[in-house]
Scaffold this motif. Structure first.
Motif, PDB file in Angstrom:
ATOM      1  N   PHE A 158     -53.378 -18.074  11.672  1.00 53.14           N
ATOM      2  CA  PHE A 158     -52.698 -17.197  12.253  1.00 53.14           C
ATOM      3  C   PHE A 158     -53.175 -15.403  11.449  1.00 53.14           C
ATOM      4  O   PHE A 158     -53.417 -15.370  10.531  1.00 53.14           O
TER       5      PHE A 158
ATOM      6  N   LEU B 126     -51.476  -9.762  13.080  1.00 53.00           N
ATOM      7  CA  LEU B 126     -50.474 -10.219  13.887  1.00 53.00           C
ATOM      8  C   LEU B 126     -49.059  -9.881  13.999  1.00 53.00           C
ATOM      9  O   LEU B 126     -48.157  -8.979  14.265  1.00 53.00           O
ATOM     10  N   PHE B 127     -48.613  -9.577  12.114  1.00 50.29           N
ATOM     11  CA  PHE B 127     -48.006  -9.387  11.472  1.00 50.29           C
ATOM     12  C   PHE B 127     -47.850  -8.182  11.176  1.00 50.29           C
ATOM     13  O   PHE B 127     -46.495  -7.969  11.470  1.00 50.29           O
TER      14      PHE B 127
ATOM     15  N   SER C 256     -44.389 -17.190  16.680  1.00 52.70           N
ATOM     16  CA  SER C 256     -45.845 -17.684  17.011  1.00 52.70           C
ATOM     17  C   SER C 256     -45.877 -19.051  15.540  1.00 52.70           C
ATOM     18  O   SER C 256     -45.917 -20.093  16.120  1.00 52.70           O
TER      19      SER C 256
ATOM     20  N   ILE D  85     -52.638 -17.529   6.700  1.00 56.94           N
ATOM     21  CA  ILE D  85     -53.006 -16.213   7.986  1.00 56.94           C
ATOM     22  C   ILE D  85     -54.259 -15.606   6.967  1.00 56.94           C
ATOM     23  O   ILE D  85     -54.800 -15.924   5.634  1.00 56.94           O
TER      24      ILE D  85
ATOM     25  N   LYS E   8     -42.527 -11.789  16.315  1.00 56.68           N
ATOM     26  CA  LYS E   8     -44.164 -11.986  17.509  1.00 56.68           C
ATOM     27  C   LYS E   8     -44.473 -13.143  16.155  1.00 56.68           C
ATOM     28  O   LYS E   8     -44.752 -14.424  16.515  1.00 56.68           O
ATOM     29  N   PHE E   9     -45.390 -12.438  15.227  1.00 62.30           N
ATOM     30  CA  PHE E   9     -46.108 -13.399  14.062  1.00 62.30           C
ATOM     31  C   PHE E   9     -45.178 -14.030  13.695  1.00 62.30           C
ATOM     32  O   PHE E   9     -45.491 -15.873  14.093  1.00 62.30           O
ATOM     33  N   CYS E  10     -43.830 -14.422  13.324  1.00 62.55           N
ATOM     34  CA  CYS E  10     -42.992 -15.328  12.806  1.00 62.55           C
ATOM     35  C   CYS E  10     -42.382 -16.109  13.774  1.00 62.55           C
ATOM     36  O   CYS E  10     -43.415 -17.522  13.572  1.00 62.55           O
TER      37      CYS E  10
END
Length: 192
Positions: A136, A140-141, A151, A71, A147-149
Motif C-alpha cells: 500500500f 494514500l494514508f 483498503s 507500506i 480509506k487507507f485503513c
C-alpha cells in the motif's frame, strides 16, 4: 529486537517463538488477529537494508502462512523522512554525508538501492506467495487515512471501519530545523 537484531550466528528462533507465541495465542483466544509491526522488519534504512533478506527468511521460518503488509513511500519523500528521523535521533552527518557516507565498505551504510522497493517485494512474494504480500502507498494514508485503513482491511477480507483516531504522534521537522539539529548533533550528541 530478538527477531531482527541478532547476527545469524546468534539468532535463536526458539527464543523468538517463546517470547512472541504467547501473545499470538492470547490474541487468537480473544478472537483478535495478531499483528507484528515494526518498520525495521524490511531492514534498517541507515544501513541500506543489508539485513532485509535475513529478516524475511526469519519471518518465513517462524510464520510461513503470515500475510505481510508493506507500506511504501515515494522515494524523494522517503529520503527526506529518513534523514529527518536520523537527525531527530542524534545523527551528526549532513544530508550529503548521509546520502554518500564517508568511509569504506567495512560497515553497512545508507544505500539508495534500499528505495528499490520492488526488489524486496519480489523476494517476499517468492518466500510467502504473491497472495500473502500486500503493498500500500503511504501517500494514500496521508490523503485519506480512513480509506487507507479500509483498503488494508478489505485486502484481508475484514470488515471496514467507519472512523479512526486522528491524533498525530510525531510531526515532521522542517528543513531549517533539520539543518540546525544536524549541526547541534555534531557538537552535543554524536550518535551514529
Amino acid at each position: 529486537r530478538l527477531l531482527k537484531e541478532p547476527n545469524p550466528l546468534w539468532y535463536d528462533k526458539g527464543l523468538v517463538e517463546s517470547y512472541i507465541n504467547p501473545y499470538i495465542y492470547e490474541s487468537k483466544m480473544k478472537g483478535l488477529i495478531p499483528v507484528i509491526s515494526n518498520e525495521l522488519l524490511v531492514g534498517h534504512p541507515v544501513s541500506g537494508g543489508h539485513d532485509s533478506t535475513e529478516i524475511a527468511r526469519r519471518l518465513n521460518e517462524l510464520w510461513p502462512k503470515a500475510t505481510l503488509i508493506i507500506i511504501i513511500r515515494e522515494q524523494a519523500d522517503m529520503l527526506y523522512s529518513l534523514f529527518s528521523q536520523y537527525t531527530r535521533q542524534g545523527g551528526p552527518l549532513s544530508l550529503d554525508e548521509y546520502l554518500c557516507p564517508p568511509g569504506s565498505n567495512r560497515q553497512p551504510v545508507f544505500d539508495f538501492r534500499y528505495l528499490e522497493y520492488h526488489r524486496l517485494i519480489q523476494y517476499l512474494d517468492n518466500l510467502f506467495g504473491r497472495e500473502r504480500v500486500k503493498v500500500f502507498p503511504f501517500e494514500l494514508f496521508s490523503r485519506n487515512p480512513l480509506k487507507f485503513c479500509n483498503s488494508i482491511l478489505s485486502s484481508l477480507e475484514l470488515a471496514s471501519v467507519e472512523a479512526i483516531p486522528d491524533e498525530v504522534l510525531v510531526r515532521s521537522l522542517n528543513a531549517t530545523t533539520i539543518r540546525l539539529k544536524s549541526v547541534l548533533n555534531r557538537i552535543f550528541l554524536r550518535d551514529a
